[in-house]
Design a protein around this motif. Structure first.
Motif, PDB file in Angstrom:
ATOM      1  N   ARG A 461       0.814  -1.211   0.000  1.00  0.00           N
ATOM      2  CA  ARG A 461       0.000   0.000   0.000  1.00  0.00           C
ATOM      3  C   ARG A 461       0.851   1.266   0.000  1.00  0.00           C
ATOM      4  O   ARG A 461       0.523   2.254  -0.677  1.00  0.00           O
ATOM      5  CB  ARG A 461      -0.925   0.018   1.222  1.00  0.00           C
ATOM      6  N   ALA A 462       1.919   1.281   0.785  1.00  0.00           N
ATOM      7  CA  ALA A 462       2.753   2.484   0.831  1.00  0.00           C
ATOM      8  C   ALA A 462       3.344   2.790  -0.544  1.00  0.00           C
ATOM      9  O   ALA A 462       3.376   3.942  -0.986  1.00  0.00           O
ATOM     10  CB  ALA A 462       3.863   2.319   1.866  1.00  0.00           C
ATOM     11  N   SER A 463       3.789   1.767  -1.251  1.00  0.00           N
ATOM     12  CA  SER A 463       4.375   1.971  -2.576  1.00  0.00           C
ATOM     13  C   SER A 463       3.333   2.458  -3.579  1.00  0.00           C
ATOM     14  O   SER A 463       3.603   3.344  -4.407  1.00  0.00           O
ATOM     15  CB  SER A 463       5.016   0.676  -3.077  1.00  0.00           C
ATOM     16  N   VAL A 464       2.126   1.905  -3.485  1.00  0.00           N
ATOM     17  CA  VAL A 464       1.059   2.311  -4.405  1.00  0.00           C
ATOM     18  C   VAL A 464       0.722   3.782  -4.222  1.00  0.00           C
ATOM     19  O   VAL A 464       0.623   4.560  -5.188  1.00  0.00           O
ATOM     20  CB  VAL A 464      -0.197   1.443  -4.191  1.00  0.00           C
ATOM     21  N   VAL A 465       0.534   4.204  -2.978  1.00  0.00           N
ATOM     22  CA  VAL A 465       0.141   5.594  -2.727  1.00  0.00           C
ATOM     23  C   VAL A 465       1.307   6.547  -2.990  1.00  0.00           C
ATOM     24  O   VAL A 465       1.101   7.657  -3.499  1.00  0.00           O
ATOM     25  CB  VAL A 465      -0.407   5.747  -1.298  1.00  0.00           C
ATOM     26  N   ALA A 466       2.522   6.126  -2.663  1.00  0.00           N
ATOM     27  CA  ALA A 466       3.685   6.967  -2.978  1.00  0.00           C
ATOM     28  C   ALA A 466       3.795   7.168  -4.486  1.00  0.00           C
ATOM     29  O   ALA A 466       4.109   8.270  -4.968  1.00  0.00           O
ATOM     30  CB  ALA A 466       4.961   6.336  -2.428  1.00  0.00           C
ATOM     31  N   GLY A 467       3.508   6.105  -5.251  1.00  0.00           N
ATOM     32  CA  GLY A 467       3.525   6.217  -6.705  1.00  0.00           C
ATOM     33  C   GLY A 467       2.459   7.171  -7.208  1.00  0.00           C
ATOM     34  O   GLY A 467       2.689   7.950  -8.160  1.00  0.00           O
ATOM     35  N   GLU A 468       1.299   7.149  -6.581  1.00  0.00           N
ATOM     36  CA  GLU A 468       0.225   8.056  -6.972  1.00  0.00           C
ATOM     37  C   GLU A 468       0.625   9.512  -6.712  1.00  0.00           C
ATOM     38  O   GLU A 468       0.359  10.400  -7.527  1.00  0.00           O
ATOM     39  CB  GLU A 468      -1.049   7.713  -6.205  1.00  0.00           C
ATOM     40  N   LEU A 469       1.273   9.741  -5.576  1.00  0.00           N
ATOM     41  CA  LEU A 469       1.748  11.091  -5.284  1.00  0.00           C
ATOM     42  C   LEU A 469       2.789  11.539  -6.310  1.00  0.00           C
ATOM     43  O   LEU A 469       2.788  12.695  -6.761  1.00  0.00           O
ATOM     44  CB  LEU A 469       2.337  11.153  -3.867  1.00  0.00           C
TER      45      LEU A 469
END
Length: 581
Positions: A461-469
């Motif tokens: 989840r952290a990687s997914v949201v960091a990628g979105e940012l």
């Protein structure tokens, strides 16, 4: 349940149905457990571990025996005199600090003596596999405090059998029949106390008893049975799972401790709106205000049939009134000056007390009591988890929407009395709302906090949201793999000038402003993805926090929580018309 008042501002409720009329299972409350409204927990008895057989309670040493021991140890001219001198110092000191707040399973308070450490039972805080992270400090480095106050229906001593009855239940594993979470705000400006009815049906997570290694599998049952799954640490794990509120400490006290404290403060004022007589608890009072002490106070705290609709809900309200009244008594200057009574009370209180290891000394309890004393009486709010009856009426479940609202308020350190909103808005006015630098220059740490006691964290989840940012221009957003666990998604920032940067991150992901917080526990803008956001690139519209921005009702306890303020001296218990005289 409506609250009756001595000034006549509420009218009486006519024809209140009995518990049986509502379908409530009376077998839950008869001999075996009706007397369970007061707290419990003892050395080597089932209240402590939740499943072990009882052992005879050890008698407290007499005053003469203690004097002889002090005089005789080490010879009259060596250690006896210094010990006596230390004892006198302890008694003088204790007489001036009795205004320690409640140990709220049944509204009892504590005297703290250094030499009574050996009386305290200590147990592990949390027996579950997963534990929530502790609350973050605010901008001033202050941290909220959550204490779970527990009571059991244990009869595992002669005194508790005398006070609670049901001699046949001496060897039965006890139930945690009083459960309240005491939340003290980070700045110590307010306190919220939340009761959960003992027959609330919920998930009890897997718990492991550290003493014998026995594993209690996950189950769905009434919350009071959690004490039988290894001890109070499993009740803590159950509360964290149900509420999403991290628990810092727990305390338990038994019947005799309630009696001793009520006697020590000279009685506690309570009020009933009609004459009441409940033969099961032996409570008998005239209409209006009475000052109760000793076993009569215990009867008040145990009474269920005589209050409200005759269920456990009314008993929780009565306990709130008692606790508030005792706090007012103590803050008004109630003191003990009789050294003999002080010593007896201290012995009884510490013999009755079980705590987690983090506060397992009298000095730590004393410091904690002084911390709690800072909260003004008018900012103490007692409430009950909003609930509805389950099928058949033999148990209750959290009321959808309202229960989550009150849990969220406590998770986010918002007072239940609704007086925090204006202060919070005023503090924002001087803070930046625009980013101090371009998005590409804002360092952002993204952490995965989606795991709970019952749910594994969502991998990646952290990687997914960091990628979105990063796709939205925050090129310095990085995933931080440090394990986290929390119910609500939050964005934290370290310096006031970073507020605009944090708000920019929130806007990019659809995260409400209420979840952006100033914290001394981070170095940069830090996003923790909570259990309320387990999927998707945008924060869900039905996510955590209070219900609606700008909605005044979402910044205080809902009406269904039946909140009671600590300075309300006119509150009066509604009496079940079937138990009047």
């Amino acid at each position: 349940m409506r609250q009756y008042r001595t000034d006549g501002s509420e009218g009486a409720r006519d024809g209140a149905p009995s518990a049986a009329d509502r379908g409530w299972d009376e077998s839950l409350y008869e001999d075996r457990s009706d007397a369970s409204g007061a707290p419990g927990g003892r050395h080597a008895d089932p209240a402590r571990r939740g499943h072990r057989a009882a052992e005879p309670a050890k008698p407290a040493p007499s005053s003469d025996a203690r004097t002889a021991e002090a005089a005789g140890s080490g010879g009259a001219g060596t250690r006896g005199a210094p010990r006596a001198k230390r004892r006198r110092r302890v008694l003088r000191w204790s007489a001036t600090v009795l205004a320690v707040l409640i140990l709220g399973t049944a509204g009892a308070g504590y005297l703290y003596y250094q030499h009574l450490n050996g009386n305290l039972d200590k147990d592990d805080l949390n027996l579950g596999d997963s534990k929530l992270d502790k609350a973050d400090p605010n901008a001033d480095g202050q941290t909220p405090l959550n204490i779970l106050l527990l009571g059991s229906d244990s009869r595992a001593s002669k005194e508790n059998i005398r006070l609670g009855g049901s001699r046949a239940d001496r060897d039965r594993p006890p139930l945690a029949d009083v459960q309240m979470l005491l939340h003290v705000s980070a700045d110590r400006s307010n306190m919220s106390v939340l009761s959960i009815p003992r027959d609330t049906r919920t998930t009890i997570p897997k718990c492991t008893d550290p003493e014998d290694g026995k594993v209690y599998p996950e189950t769905v049952d009434k919350i009071n049975t959690s004490l039988q799954h290894g001890g109070p640490g499993c009740t803590v794990a159950t509360w964290e799972e149900l509420t999403g509120i991290p628990v810092d400490h727990f305390m338990m006290i038994d019947f005799s401790g309630v009696v001793s404290m009520a006697d020590a403060v000279g009685g506690v004022p309570v009020c009933v709106n009609q004459n009441v007589h409940d033969p099961k608890s032996k409570l008998k009072l005239k209409k209006g205000e009475s000052v109760i002490k000793g076993e009569q106070a215990l009867s008040w705290l145990r009474t269920r049939h005589g209050f409200g609709d005759g269920t456990d809900i009314g008993r929780a309200k009565a306990q709130h009134m008692y606790m508030n009244s005792m706090v007012r008594q103590l803050k008004a200057g109630t003191k003990l000056t009789d050294p003999g009574k002080l010593r007896q009370l201290a012995e009884a209180a510490t013999e009755a007390l079980t705590v987690d290891k983090g506060i397992g000394s009298v000095k730590k309890l004393y410091d904690l009591g002084n911390d709690l004393k800072r909260v003004p009486t008018k900012r103490i709010t007692m409430a009950t988890m909003p609930w509805t009856y389950g099928p058949g009426g033999s148990y209750v479940v959290p009321k959808e929407g309202d229960a989550q609202q009150i849990f969220s308020l406590m998770r986010n350190d918002v007072a239940l009395d609704g007086k925090d909103k204006k202060k919070a808005e005023a503090s924002k006015s001087a803070q930046p709302t625009e980013p101090s630098r371009p998005k590409a220059e804002i360092p952002v740490s993204v952490m995965n906090g989606t795991g709970t006691a019952l749910q594994r964290p969502v991998t990646g989840r952290a990687s997914v949201v960091a990628g979105e940012l990063a796709r939205k221009g925050f090129s310095q957003a990085v995933a931080d793999q440090t394990p986290q666990s929390q119910a609500d998604t939050t964005i934290r920032y370290a310096q006031a000038e970073q507020r605009g940067d944090a708000l920019a991150v929130a806007k990019a992901l659809g995260i409400p402003e209420r979840l952006v917080k100033h914290s001394s526990g981070v170095q940069r803008v830090t996003l923790v993805i909570g259990a309320d956001w387990r999927e998707g690139n945008a924060y869900p519209a039905s996510g955590g926090g209070t219900e609606k921005d700008g909605d005044k009702e979402s910044h205080k306890a809902p009406d269904s929580a039946d909140a009671l303020r600590g300075d309300d001296k006119k509150a009066c218990m509604e009496i079940n018309p079937n138990y009047t005289w």
